[in-house]
Scaffold this active site. Structure first.
Site, PDB file in Angstrom:
ATOM      1  N   CYS A  54      21.180 -15.687  66.723  1.00  0.00           N
ATOM      2  CA  CYS A  54      21.378 -16.564  65.558  1.00  0.00           C
ATOM      3  C   CYS A  54      21.266 -15.769  64.258  1.00  0.00           C
ATOM      4  CB  CYS A  54      20.355 -17.698  65.550  1.00  0.00           C
ATOM      5  SG  CYS A  54      20.445 -18.735  67.020  1.00  0.00           S
ATOM      6  N   ARG A 137      25.673 -23.536  70.642  1.00  0.00           N
ATOM      7  CA  ARG A 137      26.403 -23.045  69.457  1.00  0.00           C
ATOM      8  C   ARG A 137      27.717 -23.817  69.346  1.00  0.00           C
ATOM      9  NH1 ARG A 137      23.417 -18.503  68.352  1.00  0.00           N
ATOM     10  NH2 ARG A 137      22.336 -17.753  70.202  1.00  0.00           N
TER      11      ARG A 137
HETATM   12  C1  BEZ Z   1      19.261 -16.116  70.091  1.00  0.00           C
HETATM   13  O1  BEZ Z   1      19.007 -14.927  70.238  1.00  0.00           O
HETATM   14  O2  BEZ Z   1      19.762 -16.564  69.066  1.00  0.00           O
HETATM   15  C2  BEZ Z   1      18.919 -17.043  71.212  1.00  0.00           C
HETATM   16  C3  BEZ Z   1      19.021 -16.582  72.508  1.00  0.00           C
HETATM   17  C4  BEZ Z   1      18.688 -17.442  73.551  1.00  0.00           C
HETATM   18  C5  BEZ Z   1      18.278 -18.736  73.286  1.00  0.00           C
HETATM   19  C6  BEZ Z   1      18.214 -19.193  71.981  1.00  0.00           C
HETATM   20  C7  BEZ Z   1      18.549 -18.348  70.934  1.00  0.00           C
END
Ligand code: BEZ
Length: 238
Positions: A54, A137
Site C-alpha cells: 500500500c 485493492r
Molecule cells: C501490503 O503490503 O500492502 C499488504 C500485504 C498483505 C496484506 C495487506 C496489505
C-alpha cells in the site's frame, strides 16, 4: 441447525450510478459522488495503512496525481482504518520513506476513514475469501455524470499498475470524445476502432473505401488514424 450463510456484498457495476455516501477523509468531509460532478474520479481501496504494498502504491499514485488532475480526474482513497491512522501513515510516508527515487511525497488527495466498513461494503470492496478485516485493492473509474465506467479488483498481495489506470482514464475519454473504441494496449497516437458497420451497405462501403486514414482487417474490424496531439489537446488541461 440453520446453516450460516456467507455474507456477499454487492458491487457497483459498469454503467450504473456510483453509490452515494458521505465520509470523513484526511481532507475533510466529502459527499460522494456529488462533490465530483463534472470530473472523472478514481475511487480506490487499499487493505491497510502502514503496509508495504500500500505504501508503494500511495507514493506512486501521489507522484502521478498532477497527471490525473490534468486529465480532469481526481483521486479518492479508502481503507477500513481510522482517520488518525491515515494521518500518521501519510506523515510517515512524507517524512521517512524514500522509494524508487520518490521522496518527500505528500498525499494531498482525500483518504476516507471507513472503520464501520459502510462504504467498503457498499462498493463490494470486502471479499471474505481474501480477508474479513481488510478491503481488497478495488478501483472504480467514475465519469463526470457519476456513472461507473471501469471496475478493477486486485488481491492483497498484488500492487496495481498506475500507468494502466492513467491509460484507462485517457482511453475512456478518447472513446467518448471521438466516438470510437480503443484496441488492445491502445495508447494515444495509435489507431482507433470505428463502430462496427450496422448494415450490409455500410459494410460494403467500408471494404471498398479508398480513405488512406482507415484500414479494414475485415468488414467488422476497421481502424482509423487519430492524431496523438488531437487526443491530448481534447483531454489534457495545460
Ligand atoms: C501490503 O503490503 O500492502 C499488504 C500485504 C498483505 C496484506 C495487506 C496489505
Amino acid at each position: 441447525m440453520e446453516e450460516k450463510q456467507e455474507q456477499v456484498f454487492a458491487m457497483p457495476r459498469i454503467g450504473e450510478k456510483a453509490p452515494e455516501f458521505k465520509a470523513v477523509t484526511t481532507q475533510g468531509e466529502i459527499n460522494f459522488p456529488g462533490d465530483y460532478k463534472g470530473s472523472w474520479v478514481i475511487l480506490f481501496s487499499h487493505p491497510a495503512d502502514f503496509t508495504p504494498v500500500c505504501t508503494s502504491e500511495f507514493m506512486t499514485f501521489a507522484s502521478m496525481e498532477k497527471d490525473f488532475n490534468a486529465a480532469n480526474c481526481k483521486l479518492v482513497g479508502l481503507s477500513v482504518d481510522g482517520l488518525y491512522s491515515h494521518i500518521a501513515w501519510l506523515r510517515t510516508i512524507k517524512e521517512k520513506i524514500e522509494y524508487k527515487g520518490m521522496k518527500n511525497v505528500e498525499v494531498t488527495f482525500p483518504l476516507i476513514e471507513d472503520i464501520t466498513m459502510e462504504v467498503a461494503k457498499k462498493y463490494g470492496m470486502m471479499m471474505p475469501g481474501e480477508s474479513n478485516t481488510k478491503a481488497v485493492r478495488a478501483v472504480f473509474v467514475i465519469d463526470p455524470n457519476g456513472i461507473v465506467r471501469t471496475v478493477l479488483y486486485y488481491p492483497l498481495s498484488l500492487g496495481r499498475n498506475f500507468d494502466e489506470l492513467y491509460r484507462i482514464v485517457i482511453a475512456l475519454q478518447a472513446a467518448d470524445k471521438f466516438s470510437v473504441a480503443t484496441p488492445a494496449d491502445w495508447q494515444p497516437g495509435d489507431d482507433v476502432i470505428v463502430p462496427t458497420a450496422g448494415s450490409c451497405g455500410v459494410a460494403k462501403e467500408r471494404m471498398e473505401s479508398k480513405d488512406e486514414d482507415t484500414h479494414c482487417y475485415d468488414w467488422f474490424f476497421c481502424t482509423k488514424k487519430l492524431d496523438k496531439q488531437k487526443v491530448l489537446d481534447a483531454i489534457i488541461k495545460k
